[in-house]
Design an enzyme around this catalytic site. Structure first.
Site, PDB file in Angstrom:
ATOM      1  N   SER A   1       0.837  -1.201   0.000  1.00 54.14           N
ATOM      2  CA  SER A   1       0.000   0.000   0.000  1.00 54.14           C
ATOM      3  C   SER A   1       0.873   1.253   0.000  1.00 54.14           C
ATOM      4  O   SER A   1       2.101   1.183   0.121  1.00 54.14           O
ATOM      5  CB  SER A   1      -0.935  -0.011   1.216  1.00 54.14           C
ATOM      6  OG  SER A   1      -0.178  -0.038   2.413  1.00 54.14           O
ATOM      7  N   TYR A   2       0.238   2.401  -0.083  1.00 51.86           N
ATOM      8  CA  TYR A   2       0.937   3.684  -0.182  1.00 51.86           C
ATOM      9  C   TYR A   2       1.891   3.862   1.001  1.00 51.86           C
ATOM     10  O   TYR A   2       1.473   3.767   2.162  1.00 51.86           O
ATOM     11  CB  TYR A   2      -0.096   4.813  -0.200  1.00 51.86           C
ATOM     12  CG  TYR A   2       0.482   6.191  -0.422  1.00 51.86           C
ATOM     13  CD1 TYR A   2       1.009   6.540  -1.654  1.00 51.86           C
ATOM     14  CD2 TYR A   2       0.481   7.132   0.598  1.00 51.86           C
ATOM     15  CE1 TYR A   2       1.527   7.811  -1.874  1.00 51.86           C
ATOM     16  CE2 TYR A   2       1.002   8.410   0.391  1.00 51.86           C
ATOM     17  CZ  TYR A   2       1.519   8.742  -0.851  1.00 51.86           C
ATOM     18  OH  TYR A   2       2.041   9.994  -1.063  1.00 51.86           O
ATOM     19  N   PRO A   3       3.189   4.099   0.727  1.00 50.62           N
ATOM     20  CA  PRO A   3       4.164   4.092   1.832  1.00 50.62           C
ATOM     21  C   PRO A   3       4.261   5.372   2.647  1.00 50.62           C
ATOM     22  O   PRO A   3       4.692   5.337   3.801  1.00 50.62           O
ATOM     23  CB  PRO A   3       5.491   3.820   1.105  1.00 50.62           C
ATOM     24  CG  PRO A   3       5.291   4.390  -0.270  1.00 50.62           C
ATOM     25  CD  PRO A   3       3.839   4.173  -0.587  1.00 50.62           C
TER      26      PRO A   3
END
Length: 715
Positions: A319-321
């Protein structure tokens, strides 16, 4: 027809991947689909495609660095297309200007910088067409298709643009004015280097310098402890003498006296306390905690970890870091069983299955819709890769993320602790500590670093008696504070310089305040390295002479205040949440600029840099490179000895494999450059004060022993 503007080319390709499309120059054409009945163009920026114009674009007098032209305060900020990016800008402008295009979808990273990048491009294109916002936390096929079906309105994310624009303009104002005033005033002191300052980078540097000063000011002191081995009913165990919890003695004489008294004396057990301690699985990963873990385990720099996580995100594996939330929503928690099922088939993780916790739903430690801000925690997506196809660095980061999710589905770690108080001859009290791990739980997955040195104690009862079998004294020295690692520096920035105990750390890391954001902290550390303010040796952060001089010049200026900068960051967040005014914030920054200039002029009157070696601060080094400052001839090969950051070394290291080096720190004493020059010229230095060995300070001159090829002390 719609135009979709991504932040980077690889993200653009991911957004087009679920649909039939054709690659063009600078964009991808999506053919007609149910989602896009008239087709769509996917194009992209190349990071920040637009930038603030330089000072001279507002007023020609601001081109030259002069005190009399300060402050630099444009009435209205302007932007331009960044150098070298004009071709891609023209492609985007042509696409959005197409008369067939009726809607533009902003698809930058789901955060304030992604918002700024795309909106500035549209502002430069002078296009006013209906806007929508794609908001994604992962780039899997399923997530992309769902994202396009549930687009946000332009109004939903407009405050994020004001937040990012305010940050950008505020940083420009503070950096431009403060950098010039301190550089120019330091030039008057004969220091010709350029000293850049910043709203976030300078207080971060101040924290590093503060720790260095604490180390330099530290005076080690010897202390002694008395330990004994007891035998009670044929059972042996060890204990340490204490008085009201304090185990350290200030003199060897007192320690010997206690040890002598205790020899072969009778003992009795006067107290036993047993306690079960349960340790819950760690929170799911944020960017900061991922950077810290990767630094501890693999010594990756924060920037390296962010770059690797970004690659995994673009590939659709995580997922978006750039998230600061360790929580997920109920919707994400529902996907975990299928993700875990796929992971269970991987040989790397098969041994951990079946997991004792089948679902995290209802567990508020991990699942909390109210505490998920822009993005949820970093987790693996349902698109699980073949780990052998990842490069080693990507595999390491992916493994940390997977193990975090697996650990969340494990049981608590349970440790039984025991404390025994043993009284020797009714006078001397010894404390014994014991620990037994009853249940590994999540620790078998994360392989937590166990620093527990406590013994496993035998079963004993209050009132039992025995004998002292052995007693000994141990001499130790108090230790100076430790320098930060790069991973620890991320946490120090996030905590805005608060002094944290291990117990407090997890709680503070949940707080949104701090220096910078999840997305910017790694970049700030890189800037400090590039500008010659700090170096990293074997993962340890050291301030350079230049960095220490700048903080000395700034003194107690607001520019060095971590707490103040954290409050500014909080105000920016409030702008992004439409809870604060961007105009009011910028007005405060303008007032701050005036204050900083007046403050600098006042501080310059009392500057004294006599203790600093400024010989290497006479010009601006190229970005990312340290100036090779010569200090003399090599005593081994006759080559040139140069300043290499944390030590001096021969320039013939590669060409002639010359290994001649001189450390800048010897036995706790920081060498001045003039001492090193004298050593290289005359073979020895003058007498130097402040060397410390075995807790005792002494004076000596340094001499190069040509036979042994090493430095020796002449006391």
């Amino acid at each position: 027809m719609k135009v979709i503007i991504a932040e980077k080319p690889d993200q653009g390709a991911k957004l087009a991947a679920p649909y039939h499309s054709v690659k063009k120059s600078g964009y991808i054409e999506i053919k007609k689909t149910a989602q896009f009945p008239k087709g769509a163009y996917v194009t992209w920026a190349i990071g920040h495609l637009c930038e603030l114009v330089p000072p001279e674009s507002y007023d020609a007098k601001w081109k030259s660095w002069k005190l009399e032209t300060l402050p630099i305060l444009p009435e209205q900020f302007k932007h331009q297309v960044s150098k070298g990016k004009g071709k891609q800008f023209q492609i985007i402008k042509k696409l959005v200007s197409d008369s067939n295009v009726t809607e533009i979808i902003m698809a930058g990273d789901a955060g304030r910088e992604g918002e700024l990048i795309v909106r500035l491009i549209l502002e430069q294109c002078r296009i006013h067409k209906p806007l929508k916002r794609l908001w994604l936390s992962s780039l899997t096929k399923k997530a992309v298709e769902e994202g396009f079906r549930s687009l946000k309105t332009e109004e939903d994310t407009r405050p994020l643009y004001f937040e990012a624009l305010s940050r950008s303009c505020a940083d420009w104002l503070v950096g431009m004015n403060a950098s010039r005033v301190y550089t120019l005033l330091l030039q008057k002191k004969g220091i010709g280097d350029v000293f850049s300052t910043g709203r976030v980078q300078t207080p971060t540097l101040a924290l590093i310098v503060k720790r260095e000063k604490e180390i330099e000011a530290f005076k080690p002191e010897p202390f002694w402890e008395v330990t004994a081995t007891f035998e009670v009913d044929r059972k042996k165990y060890k204990g340490t003498w204490h008085k009201e919890g304090e185990t350290r003695l200030k003199t060897a004489e007192l320690a010997i006296k206690i040890a002598t008294f205790c020899k072969e004396k009778e003992v009795s057990i006067v107290d036993i306390k047993k306690e079960e301690k349960r340790f819950k699985p760690p929170y799911l990963l944020t960017l900061s905690s991922l950077q810290t873990s990767a630094n501890q385990r693999y010594r990756y720099s924060p920037k390296q970890t962010l770059d690797l996580a970004q690659k995994l995100y673009v590939k659709g594996y995580i997922s978006y870091p750039r998230t600061d939330s360790p929580f997920v929503t109920k919707g994400e928690a529902l996907t975990f069983p299928s993700i875990l099922e796929t992971l269970a088939a991987k040989p790397e993780y098969a041994s951990y299955f079946p997991l004792p916790v089948s679902s995290l739903l209802g567990n508020s430690r991990f699942v909390n819709d109210q505490k998920v801000t822009d993005h949820y925690a970093i987790i693996p997506t349902e698109q699980v890769p073949d780990l052998k196809r990842l490069n080693p660095e990507e595999r390491n980061i992916y493994d940390l993320i997977v193990r975090s999710l697996l650990a969340a589905h494990e049981q608590d770690a349970i440790v039984d602790t025991t404390k025994i108080e043993t009284l020797v001859d009714n006078r001397a009290t010894f404390r014994s500590k014991g620990k037994v791990t009853r249940q590994l739980g999540w620790r078998k997955i994360l392989q937590a670093n166990q620093r527990e040195k406590d013994q496993e104690l035998p079963n004993l009862e209050i009132g039992e008696t025995g004998l002292v079998k052995k007693v000994e004294t141990k001499e130790s020295i108090t230790q100076a504070p430790k320098r930060y690692t790069e991973g620890q520096l991320i946490n120090v920035m996030k905590a805005a310089g608060k002094h944290l105990s291990d117990i407090e750390l997890e709680k503070v890391l949940m707080d949104s305040q701090g220096l910078g954001t999840e997305a910017t902290r790694a970049g700030i550390i890189t800037v400090l390295k590039d500008r010659g303010y700090m170096t990293v040796q074997k993962n340890i952060v050291y301030p350079t002479e230049k960095g220490q001089l700048l903080i000395e010049a700034l003194g107690s200026s607001l520019l060095t205040s971590a707490e103040m900068t954290a409050k500014w960051e909080q105000r920016l967040r409030e702008i992004g949440q439409a809870k604060a005014s961007a105009t009011d914030f910028m007005e405060q920054i303008r007032k701050l600029v005036h204050h900083l200039l007046d403050e600098a002029e006042e501080r310059a009157q009392t500057w004294d840099f006599s203790r600093f070696d400024t010989s290497a601060m006479q010009g601006r080094p190229k970005k990312g490179k340290r100036r090779a400052s010569s200090v003399g001839k090599c005593l081994e090969c006759g080559g040139t000895v140069i300043d290499k950051g944390m030590f001096y070394g021969c320039s013939n290291y590669q060409s002639k494999q010359c290994r001649f080096t001189i450390s800048k720190m010897i036995l706790g004493k920081k060498l001045r450059q003039k001492d090193v020059k004298a050593l290289l010229k005359d073979g020895k230095t003058e007498t130097i004060e402040g060397f410390i060995k075995d807790g005792r300070e002494f004076c000596a001159s340094l001499e190069w022993n040509t036979k042994q090829k090493k430095l020796t002390f002449l006391v």
